[in-house]
Design a protein around this motif. Structure first.
Motif, PDB file in Angstrom:
ATOM      1  N   MET A  11       1.812 -42.266   1.676  1.00 13.98           N
ATOM      2  CA  MET A  11       2.596 -41.040   1.648  1.00 13.98           C
ATOM      3  C   MET A  11       2.053 -40.076   2.696  1.00 13.98           C
ATOM      4  N   ILE A  12       2.955 -39.419   3.403  1.00 11.01           N
ATOM      5  CA  ILE A  12       2.572 -38.479   4.450  1.00 11.01           C
ATOM      6  C   ILE A  12       3.200 -37.127   4.130  1.00 11.01           C
ATOM      7  N   SER A  13       2.376 -36.096   4.150  1.00 11.19           N
ATOM      8  CA  SER A  13       2.854 -34.725   3.942  1.00 11.19           C
ATOM      9  C   SER A  13       2.397 -33.875   5.106  1.00 11.19           C
ATOM     10  N   GLY A  14       3.297 -33.037   5.608  1.00 13.74           N
ATOM     11  CA  GLY A  14       2.957 -32.099   6.666  1.00 13.74           C
ATOM     12  C   GLY A  14       3.015 -30.676   6.143  1.00 13.74           C
ATOM     13  N   TYR A  15       2.181 -29.813   6.683  1.00 12.53           N
ATOM     14  CA  TYR A  15       2.121 -28.418   6.242  1.00 12.53           C
ATOM     15  C   TYR A  15       2.203 -27.507   7.457  1.00 12.53           C
ATOM     16  N   CYS A  16       3.079 -26.518   7.338  1.00 12.46           N
ATOM     17  CA  CYS A  16       3.355 -25.625   8.459  1.00 12.46           C
ATOM     18  C   CYS A  16       2.410 -24.422   8.447  1.00 12.46           C
ATOM     19  N   VAL A  17       2.571 -23.578   9.454  1.00 12.72           N
ATOM     20  CA  VAL A  17       1.720 -22.399   9.596  1.00 12.72           C
ATOM     21  C   VAL A  17       1.819 -21.494   8.378  1.00 12.72           C
ATOM     22  N   ASN A  18       3.021 -21.390   7.797  1.00 13.02           N
ATOM     23  CA  ASN A  18       3.220 -20.525   6.626  1.00 13.02           C
ATOM     24  C   ASN A  18       2.886 -21.213   5.304  1.00 13.02           C
ATOM     25  N   GLY A  19       2.356 -22.424   5.342  1.00  5.77           N
ATOM     26  CA  GLY A  19       1.999 -23.144   4.126  1.00  5.77           C
ATOM     27  C   GLY A  19       3.105 -24.007   3.564  1.00  5.77           C
ATOM     28  N   GLU A  20       4.258 -24.015   4.209  1.00  2.00           N
ATOM     29  CA  GLU A  20       5.392 -24.809   3.720  1.00  2.00           C
ATOM     30  C   GLU A  20       5.096 -26.309   3.890  1.00  2.00           C
ATOM     31  N   ALA A  21       5.443 -27.095   2.870  1.00  2.00           N
ATOM     32  CA  ALA A  21       5.225 -28.535   2.906  1.00  2.00           C
ATOM     33  C   ALA A  21       6.441 -29.229   3.496  1.00  2.00           C
ATOM     34  N   VAL A  22       6.190 -30.222   4.331  1.00  2.00           N
ATOM     35  CA  VAL A  22       7.254 -30.990   4.968  1.00  2.00           C
ATOM     36  C   VAL A  22       6.964 -32.468   4.744  1.00  2.00           C
ATOM     37  N   ALA A  23       7.940 -33.208   4.240  1.00  3.85           N
ATOM     38  CA  ALA A  23       7.766 -34.635   3.996  1.00  3.85           C
ATOM     39  C   ALA A  23       8.064 -35.415   5.274  1.00  3.85           C
ATOM     40  N   LEU A  24       7.213 -36.387   5.562  1.00  2.00           N
ATOM     41  CA  LEU A  24       7.402 -37.264   6.719  1.00  2.00           C
ATOM     42  C   LEU A  24       7.506 -38.687   6.203  1.00  2.00           C
ATOM     43  N   SER A  25       8.570 -39.377   6.605  1.00  2.00           N
ATOM     44  CA  SER A  25       8.819 -40.712   6.064  1.00  2.00           C
ATOM     45  C   SER A  25       9.155 -41.679   7.183  1.00  2.00           C
ATOM     46  N   THR A  26       8.767 -42.930   6.967  1.00  2.73           N
ATOM     47  CA  THR A  26       9.108 -43.970   7.941  1.00  2.73           C
ATOM     48  C   THR A  26      10.579 -44.348   7.851  1.00  2.73           C
ATOM     49  N   ALA A  27      11.232 -43.963   6.736  1.00  2.00           N
ATOM     50  CA  ALA A  27      12.662 -44.265   6.611  1.00  2.00           C
ATOM     51  C   ALA A  27      13.472 -43.510   7.665  1.00  2.00           C
ATOM     52  N   GLU A  28      13.072 -42.260   7.922  1.00  2.00           N
ATOM     53  CA  GLU A  28      13.714 -41.446   8.963  1.00  2.00           C
ATOM     54  C   GLU A  28      12.615 -40.857   9.849  1.00  2.00           C
ATOM     55  N   PRO A  29      11.991 -41.657  10.677  1.00  2.00           N
ATOM     56  CA  PRO A  29      10.878 -41.163  11.489  1.00  2.00           C
ATOM     57  C   PRO A  29      11.346 -40.115  12.487  1.00  2.00           C
ATOM     58  N   PRO A  30      10.618 -38.998  12.585  1.00  2.00           N
ATOM     59  CA  PRO A  30      11.015 -37.965  13.541  1.00  2.00           C
ATOM     60  C   PRO A  30      10.681 -38.403  14.966  1.00  2.00           C
ATOM     61  N   ALA A  31      11.466 -37.903  15.906  1.00  2.00           N
ATOM     62  CA  ALA A  31      11.192 -38.226  17.310  1.00  2.00           C
ATOM     63  C   ALA A  31       9.925 -37.544  17.789  1.00  2.00           C
ATOM     64  N   ALA A  32       9.649 -36.375  17.219  1.00  2.00           N
ATOM     65  CA  ALA A  32       8.435 -35.627  17.573  1.00  2.00           C
ATOM     66  C   ALA A  32       8.084 -34.714  16.413  1.00  2.00           C
ATOM     67  N   LEU A  33       6.837 -34.316  16.338  1.00  2.00           N
ATOM     68  CA  LEU A  33       6.389 -33.416  15.292  1.00  2.00           C
ATOM     69  C   LEU A  33       6.808 -31.980  15.606  1.00  2.00           C
ATOM     70  N   ARG A  34       7.216 -31.287  14.575  1.00  2.00           N
ATOM     71  CA  ARG A  34       7.569 -29.878  14.764  1.00  2.00           C
ATOM     72  C   ARG A  34       6.330 -29.091  15.166  1.00  2.00           C
ATOM     73  N   PRO A  35       6.441 -28.168  16.102  1.00  4.07           N
ATOM     74  CA  PRO A  35       5.264 -27.423  16.593  1.00  4.07           C
ATOM     75  C   PRO A  35       4.553 -26.646  15.498  1.00  4.07           C
ATOM     76  N   GLU A  36       5.292 -26.193  14.477  1.00  2.47           N
ATOM     77  CA  GLU A  36       4.674 -25.374  13.436  1.00  2.47           C
ATOM     78  C   GLU A  36       3.863 -26.194  12.421  1.00  2.47           C
ATOM     79  N   ILE A  37       3.941 -27.513  12.486  1.00  5.22           N
ATOM     80  CA  ILE A  37       3.141 -28.350  11.581  1.00  5.22           C
ATOM     81  C   ILE A  37       1.696 -28.383  12.085  1.00  5.22           C
ATOM     82  N   VAL A  38       0.765 -27.881  11.261  1.00  8.82           N
ATOM     83  CA  VAL A  38      -0.640 -27.784  11.680  1.00  8.82           C
ATOM     84  C   VAL A  38      -1.548 -28.713  10.866  1.00  8.82           C
ATOM     85  N   TRP A  39      -1.036 -29.275   9.773  1.00  6.34           N
ATOM     86  CA  TRP A  39      -1.863 -30.182   8.965  1.00  6.34           C
ATOM     87  C   TRP A  39      -1.004 -31.336   8.498  1.00  6.34           C
TER      88      TRP A  39
END
Length: 325
Positions: A1-29
């Motif tokens: 399982m992969i979880s991303g967290y933005c500058v404001n603390g918001e959680a973002v799910a990352l999945s291989t089912a729909e892999p993103p082309a690039a990481l959002r700049p605001e994802i810091v963790w």
């Protein structure tokens, strides 16, 4: 399982089912929890770095857990988990600083990560970059380790009172009490030993982290890193003190078990000595010689019984007078 967290603390799910082309700049963790091989490959493509596998984290020698490769900083620390149980253990967690982001790889659920995620949005100044996230996470790990040691101290105090409790009122310990307490002592010894190992790995990580250029350039993170190092040192000394107390409690419990066993043996020894004279009297009058004056004596039987009782009473009161009973 992969979880991303933005500058404001918001959680973002990352999945291989729909892999993103690039990481959002605001994802810091990016937090990888028991990642599959497909998830590792996806993150390697997005980050441009090699993600350590479970075997890599386990196989890294203590002297090679901290290194820089292709501009990314790789660190591995052992964290305590299952601290509430009798089988506390260590899990190796990988920390990677790359491109202003923090990447964590873990194959267990130390409680500290849940606590940190719950307070992520309360970080002063927000989660600016991966260095801030890492130093704040290490601060939470330090606080959680301190809490584990405090809880262990409270439980050890209760255990000590139970072992050395006041028995002046004549109360006896339940059978097998001390033997059961030995298992508790072993559990606490394991917990503190694992905690000391975790603190040692964190101390090495912080010493290395303090030299990383990204940390040196951020005054707040640099000072926080130095403060955490001092806390880790204090916790290591406190854990050593607790370990000494546990060792004393273990030795004392074994000593009390020996005392109780010796008391039981003493009772049997005194009982055998008390019953030896009556046995001698009975043996004398049990001999079948032809000429025994007492055989024709009218009061021979009561005399033999009285002699046996008297020969038992005299040693008993002698032992009481000596304080052996």
């Amino acid at each position: 399982m992969i979880s991303g967290y933005c500058v404001n603390g918001e959680a973002v799910a990352l999945s291989t089912a729909e892999p993103p082309a690039a990481l959002r700049p605001e994802i810091v963790w990016i937090d990888l929890v028991e990642p599959t091989r497909a998830e590792e490959l996806m993150m390697e493509g997005l980050l441009g770095i090699s993600i350590p596998t479970r075997d890599d984290l386990k196989g890294i020698e203590p002297s090679s857990r901290l290194y820089v490769e292709d501009g990314a900083v790789f660190m591995t620390a052992s964290l305590i988990y299952r601290s509430e149980t009798q089988i506390a253990g260590l899990t190796d967690v990988g920390f990677i600083l790359s491109g202003g982001r923090l990447v964590t790889i873990r194959y267990a659920e130390p409680r500290v990560f849940g606590l940190f995620k719950a307070g992520l949005h309360r970080i002063p100044g927000g989660c600016r970059n991966g260095v801030v996230i890492l130093t704040r996470l290490l601060e939470t790990i330090s606080d959680r380790t301190s809490e584990i040691l405090e809880q262990a101290v409270d439980k050890i105090d209760d255990l000590s009172i139970e072992v050395f409790g006041d028995r002046a009122a004549g109360r006896r310990r339940p059978p097998q009490l001390l033997e059961a307490r030995l298992r508790d002592v072993a559990g606490f010894h394991r917990l503190v030993a694992k905690t000391r190992d975790s603190l040692a790995s964190l101390s090495r990580l912080l010493t290395f982290l303090y030299t990383v250029p990204e940390v040196q350039e951020d005054k707040y993170s640099r000072e926080l890193c130095r403060s955490i190092s001092r806390d880790i040192q204090s916790l290591s000394e406190h854990a050593a003190f607790i370990s000494g107390n546990i060792t004393f409690l273990l030795d004392a419990s074994l000593g009390l078990i020996n005392v109780e066993q010796n008391a039981i043996i003493k009772i049997f020894s005194i009982a055998s000595v008390v019953l030896l004279p009556p046995t001698l009297v009975a043996s004398v009058y049990g001999m079948n010689f032809r000429v025994m004056p007492e055989l024709e004596w009218q009061f021979g039987y009561p005399w033999a019984l009285a002699a046996m009782v008297l020969s038992a009473i005299i040693p008993f009161f002698f032992f009481r007078w000596k304080g052996w009973l």
